[in-house]
Design an enzyme around this catalytic site. Structure first.
Site, short mmCIF file in Angstrom:
data_model
loop_
_atom_site.label_atom_id
_atom_site.label_comp_id
_atom_site.label_asym_id
_atom_site.label_seq_id
_atom_site.Cartn_x
_atom_site.Cartn_y
_atom_site.Cartn_z
CE LYS A 268 -3.42 2.48 2.90
NZ LYS A 268 -4.25 2.44 4.12
CG ASP A 273 -5.77 7.67 4.87
OD1 ASP A 273 -6.72 8.33 4.37
OD2 ASP A 273 -5.93 6.63 5.54
CE LYS A 280 -6.79 8.31 8.36
NZ LYS A 280 -7.39 7.18 9.08
CG ASP A 291 -2.17 4.99 5.01
OD1 ASP A 291 -1.97 3.90 5.57
OD2 ASP A 291 -3.28 5.34 4.56
NE ARG A 354 -10.97 -1.60 4.02
CZ ARG A 354 -11.49 -1.89 5.20
NH1 ARG A 354 -12.58 -2.63 5.29
NH2 ARG A 354 -10.93 -1.44 6.31
N1 BES Z 1 -4.42 4.18 6.98
C1 BES Z 1 -5.56 3.91 7.79
C2 BES Z 1 -5.28 2.88 8.88
C3 BES Z 1 -4.50 3.36 10.06
C4 BES Z 1 -5.09 4.09 11.07
C5 BES Z 1 -3.18 3.01 10.19
C6 BES Z 1 -4.35 4.48 12.17
C7 BES Z 1 -2.45 3.40 11.28
C8 BES Z 1 -3.02 4.12 12.28
C9 BES Z 1 -6.67 3.35 6.91
O1 BES Z 1 -6.75 3.87 5.64
C10 BES Z 1 -7.95 3.70 7.60
O2 BES Z 1 -8.24 4.85 7.71
N2 BES Z 1 -8.66 2.69 8.07
C11 BES Z 1 -9.87 2.89 8.77
C12 BES Z 1 -10.84 1.83 8.35
C13 BES Z 1 -12.23 2.04 8.86
C14 BES Z 1 -12.83 3.27 8.21
C15 BES Z 1 -13.04 0.82 8.54
C16 BES Z 1 -9.59 2.79 10.27
O3 BES Z 1 -8.78 1.95 10.68
O4 BES Z 1 -10.13 3.57 11.01
ZN ZN Z 2 -5.03 4.54 4.84
MN MN Z 3 -7.88 5.64 5.59
#
Ligand code: BES
Ligand code: ZN
Ligand code: MN
Length: 500
Positions: A268, A273, A280, A291, A354
């Protein structure tokens, strides 16, 4: 830094600094014992002063030990002998290298590898000395206007192996260590670089320049137009909100027989992000420059393959994009069509990893890989489940999963398997599309894995969620270079060059 094997008698080692280990309660290691004997008991009598007891995290420089060829001896505390493990050894090697790097000697000899429990362990312990020393002297200062560099950095480290002979196997161990360290350093550099500098285009350029250095590495960058033609609607939907065009980086390392099926690594490469429209919270959002650590680990592993000239075919694929809010960005509820033909309802634009990975994984099928491993900072849920110590592992092939677990154990870069039972798949049901891109609050790391599993049915596949392991937070904020050690151990294993 240069590393070389040193053998013979301890007292005869001519060096500016000889590193020796001492266990807790002034319990001398074999090397320290030999040094004490050569110096007519000088070491013991200095220790009797009581300042240094051999606790972990303790260190002590001694000068002018009589009867020895070293100008200095650096004592490294190892903690209680019974509790001393490979992990403690790595930490001791790192401490020694950091201390010498910041002091006068530019070369040193470390006797720490002789702490290996048996001769069979020695190659692994040598390899780890190299990896730990390199990691301990790594700095990221590209973005500082004034750089405080060590005045006399450590340049040459001899690794003492006692009266054992040098051998191909031991030399290979040093080379392995160097290769892993090269891969980790590159992964860290790319990861630490901020999102305004490390863009998808930058990652592509870095991959290209790696390709120019080796005729075994072919690098191709797919542009958005080509992705469009391939039908990569999921990947492209993520980059719509960004002014930086997405890139699909494709690296083919051909070290094996031309017809041998490659190992595919898919990382990835989300260079920033923000979450998109499902934005966020702002606290700590800077960390989302990390990310792309999965992509960086793939590029790092490819660099290590080149350096080690591994007799293996490896394909590295990095979908690179930003995820930002914009008038043209993905909106919650949008439905996109992936390259596989499956449709996805984007219920949360922050579950973008994903979306870029599913198209990259579908694309990977054309290389007919023997196995495919994707690596991604995919879910906060994985951090909640496993913290910073283990990457989450998911797989549709038990043999592959076990090989990855073993590679993680051997390299100290551990992964822990989570289940992917069909029971979880229902959480991805959508009323309007083939699936939703989120599966609710429960088991978030697993449902992310389940999402990817729908695009990898035709391959032996594993997924590493490195959201907790790829970087450190707080005052030590910085990329870790993980899981390059795991990936390289896995690849070395596959071509018979690994140490256990
Ligand atoms: N890059 C993030 C995951 C992440 C979050 C990695 C915090 C490290 C620390 C990913 O793209 C993401 O935002 N995932 C979401 C998924 C959710 C919306 C189902 C998450 O983990 O909150
Ligand atoms: Zn992400
Ligand atoms: Mn994300």
């Amino acid at each position: 830094m240069d590393y070389l094997l040193k053998s013979g008698a301890i007292a005869a080692q001519k060096t500016a600094c000889l590193v020796v280990g001492v266990y807790a309660r002034r319990d001398l290691s074999d090397a320290a014992r030999a040094l004490d004997e050569a110096s007519g008991g000088a070491l013991e009598s200095l220790l009797k002063q009581g300042d240094f007891t051999g606790q972990r995290e303790q260190s002590q420089l001694l000068y002018d030990l009589p009867g020895c060829g070293c100008a200095r001896a650096l004592l490294i505390g190892l903690g209680p002998r019974k509790e001393f493990t490979l992990a403690g050894y790595r930490e001791a090697c790192a401490r020694a290298a950091a201390l010498i790097n910041d002091s006068n000697p530019v070369e040193a000899i470390s006797t720490l590898p002789t702490l290996a429990p048996t001769d069979a362990d020695l190659p692994r312990w040598l390899q780890e000395a190299v990896v730990a020393s390199e990691a301990a002297t790594y700095r990221f200062d590209r973005c500082k206007s004034e750089v405080e560099k060590p005045k006399r950095p450590l340049r040459r480290l001899g690794l003492f192996i006692g009266d054992r002979r040098r051998s191909r196997k031991l030399e290979q161990a040093l080379a392995n260590g160097k290769g892993v360290a090269t891969g980790m350093a590159l992964a860290k550099d790319l990861s630490n670089l901020p999102g305004n500098l490390c863009t998808p285009g930058y990652l592509a350029d870095q991959a290209r320049s790696l390709g120019r250095k080796s005729d075994k590495l072919k690098v191709q960058i797919l542009e958005e137009k080509q992705m469009q033609e391939l039908g990569m609607g999921a990947l492209l939907s993520v980059s719509r909100g960004s002014r930086q065009p997405a890139k699909l980086i494709v690296m083919e390392y051909g070290g094996g027989k031309p017809d041998a099926r490659p190992v595919a690594l898919v990382g990835k490469g989300l260079t920033f992000d923000a979450g998109g429209i499902s934005i966020k919270p702002s606290a700590g959002m800077d960390e989302m420059k990390y990310d792309m650590c999965g992509g960086a680990s793939v590029i790092g592993a490819m660099a290590a393959c080149v350096e080690l000239q591994l007799p293996l075919n490896v394909v590295g694929i990095v979908p690179a994009s930003e995820n930002l809010p914009d008038g043209d960005a993905n909106k919650p509820g949008d439905i996109v069509t992936s390259m596989s033909g499956l449709t996805v309802e984007v219920l949360n634009t922050d579950a973008e990893g994903r979306l870029i990975l599913c198209d990259a994984l579908t694309y990977t099928q054309r290389f007919k890989p023997s196995v495919v491993i994707d690596i991604a900072t995919l879910t906060g849920a994985c951090v909640v489940a496993l913290g910073a110590h283990a990457s989450g592992l998911f797989s549709n092939d038990e043999q592959l999963a076990q090989a990855i677990i073993a590679a993680g154990k051997a390299s100290g870069d551990r992964a822990w398997q989570l289940p992917m039972w069909d029971d979880y798949q229902g959480q991805l049901d959508s009323n309007f599309a083939d699936m939703a891109n989120v599966g609710g609050r429960e088991a978030g790391a697993i449902t992310a894995g389940c999402f990817l599993s729908r695009f990898t049915k035709k391959m032996k596949w594993a997924h590493l969620d490195i959201a907790g392991t790829a970087w450190k937070k707080g005052t030590e904020k910085g990329a870790t270079g993980r899981p390059v050690p795991l990936l390289m151990q896995f690849l070395l294993q596959r071509c018979g060059l690994a140490n256990e």
